[in-house]
Scaffold this motif. Structure first.
Motif, PDB file in Angstrom:
ATOM      1  N   HIS A  39       0.851  -1.198   0.000  1.00 56.98           N
ATOM      2  CA  HIS A  39       0.000   0.000   0.000  1.00 56.98           C
ATOM      3  C   HIS A  39       0.880   1.239   0.000  1.00 56.98           C
ATOM      4  CE1 HIS A  39       0.667  -0.847   4.356  1.00 56.98           C
ATOM      5  NE2 HIS A  39       0.680   0.464   4.507  1.00 56.98           N
ATOM      6  N   VAL A  92       0.744   5.339   1.318  1.00 59.72           N
ATOM      7  CA  VAL A  92      -0.017   6.246   2.174  1.00 59.72           C
ATOM      8  C   VAL A  92       0.218   7.696   1.757  1.00 59.72           C
ATOM      9  CG1 VAL A  92      -0.380   7.018   4.549  1.00 59.72           C
ATOM     10  CG2 VAL A  92       0.139   4.615   4.085  1.00 59.72           C
ATOM     11  N   HIS A 123       4.458   7.115   3.054  1.00 60.46           N
ATOM     12  CA  HIS A 123       5.253   5.881   3.012  1.00 60.46           C
ATOM     13  C   HIS A 123       4.715   4.902   1.987  1.00 60.46           C
ATOM     14  CE1 HIS A 123       2.403   4.318   6.231  1.00 60.46           C
ATOM     15  NE2 HIS A 123       2.645   3.151   5.679  1.00 60.46           N
ATOM     16  N   ALA A 178       4.560   0.857   1.474  1.00 59.70           N
ATOM     17  CA  ALA A 178       4.737  -0.394   2.220  1.00 59.70           C
ATOM     18  C   ALA A 178       5.135  -1.502   1.260  1.00 59.70           C
ATOM     19  CB  ALA A 178       3.455  -0.757   2.956  1.00 59.70           C
ATOM     20  N   GLU A 228       7.695   1.133   4.797  1.00 55.37           N
ATOM     21  CA  GLU A 228       7.239   0.131   5.752  1.00 55.37           C
ATOM     22  C   GLU A 228       7.571  -1.223   5.147  1.00 55.37           C
ATOM     23  OE1 GLU A 228       3.036   0.385   6.623  1.00 55.37           O
ATOM     24  OE2 GLU A 228       2.934  -1.678   7.344  1.00 55.37           O
TER      25      GLU A 228
END
Ligand code: FE2
Length: 376
Positions: free
Chosen positions: A182, A184, A265, A267, A344
């Motif tokens: 994902h 963000v 971020h 991931a 992440e």
């Protein structure tokens, strides 16, 4: 989401007007693409894929494409000042410019999104070379970030026309990173809901999870977040906005230093987080640390996990569970000098959530760093 998702045919229903096959690539505008490419190869284990620049007929910029499994990064820098890329870097520092999404039909993706209010970034454009053709189109999202729709079903070259294959004698072993789980976005005060509406209306996404400031607050600061997902769940974009707290929210610090909204971020998924984080640390990647007391009652909170506790504790890896399983995750420190973008690392073992049980510990760790910078 399995590692096989990107190449599978998406399960499209008649209502999904924007069927997405996954993330095609993430493009970063950086101050020095040559050195950034070396960093991603050395520290993260990416491989050389393609290059574009004056030698391939592109006069104003240089781009390096690096890849690890289904994860493709493009690192782009301007060759001179006074152009849009140079302005972007001057304002934002290094950061994510393009979240590119793979589609079967880039013309349809453009038509469907722009007629629903998406602001055009790039009209459908056909690029051709001896390996076939790629069709690109794109729309703007939060800040100066854009989504490019990539149709590459009729292309067999290294990346896309305009790029040549980049062969290097330096090929560091990978670190087990697989694909984008994902991405963000951090947006300004009261901007979360408008951007949620954008992803619903323009791109047909659904809000699958919401966190308010009671879920995500520490003693000092708070934020709110809503997770947007496309129809088949291959593409997920959580949207954060700051919330009132005693001190400055980490989202505000980001907005200050990025000078606007942007990607907070990305991931990156792994199937073996202990192995991946061990490799990344050995290569110099820095991660946030939670206090060792986090592990005292971990198994009471999450129940049985397959992993030994000791290596998780040693590496500072966090664990959270939901109804469907559990996940292991860890945040890196910012990957440039501005306290903006970070990565992440995430391993999902059934869980489809985002580690709500870890938010407090993670954000307290983040605030210790924020405080050390004098920005809390
Ligand atoms: Fe995340």
């Amino acid at each position: 989401m399995s590692t096989e998702t990107l190449n599978k045919t998406a399960h499209t229903s008649t209502t999904d007007f924007l069927p997405l096959q996954g993330t095609d690539y993430v493009e970063f505008y950086v101050g020095n693409a040559k050195q950034a490419a070396h960093f991603y190869k050395t520290a993260f284990g990416f491989q050389s894929v393609a290059y574009s620049g004056p030698e391939t007929g592109v006069k104003d910029r240089v781009s390096y494409v690096v890849r690890q499994n289904k994860l493709t990064f493009v690192l782009t820098t301007p060759l001179r000042g006074k152009n849009m890329i140079a302005d972007h870097i001057y304002k934002h520092g290094d950061g994510v410019k393009v979240l590119a999404l793979r589609v079967d039909d880039a013309r349809s993706a453009y038509q469907e999104t722009t007629t629903r209010g998406g602001k055009s970034y790039m009209e459908p454009t056909v690029l051709k070379d001896e390996f076939g053709e790629v069709v690109l189109s794109g729309i703007h999202t939060y800040g100066e970030t854009v989504h490019v729709f990539v149709e590459r079903k009729n292309y067999s070259g290294a990346f896309m026309p305009g790029f040549k294959k980049w062969e290097s004698h330096y090929n560091p072993v990978d670190t087990g990173l697989l694909y984008v789980d994902h991405c963000v976005g951090n947006v300004g005060w009261n901007q979360m809901n408008p951007w949620v509406k954008f992803y619903e209306d323009v791109m047909g996404f659904k809000n699958i999870l919401s966190f308010d400031d009671n879920d995500i607050s520490t003693e000092y600061s708070a934020l709110m977040s809503k997770v947007m997902s496309n129809g088949n769940g291959y593409v997920k974009f959580p949207i954060n906005e700051p919330a009132e707290g005693k001190k400055k929210s980490q989202v505000e610090e980001y907005l200050d230093f990025y000078d606007g909204e942007g990607c907070q971020h990305v991931a990156l998924a792994t199937a073996d987080i202990v192995k991946t984080v061990t490799a990344l640390r050995d290569r110099g990647v820095e991660f946030l640390r939670v206090p060792s007391s986090y592990y005292d009652d971990l198994l009471d909170r999450v129940g049985h996990i397959d992993e030994d506790l000791e290596p998780l504790k040693e590496l500072g890896i966090l664990v959270d569970k939901d109804d469907e399983g559990y996940l292991l995750q860890l945040f890196s420190k910012p990957i440039q000098d501005r306290p903006t973008l970070f990565f992440e690392i995430i391993q999902r073992k059934g869980a489809k959530s985002f580690g709500k049980g870890n938010f407090k510990a993670l954000f307290e760790a983040l605030e210790r760093e924020q405080d050390a910078r004098g920005n809390l």
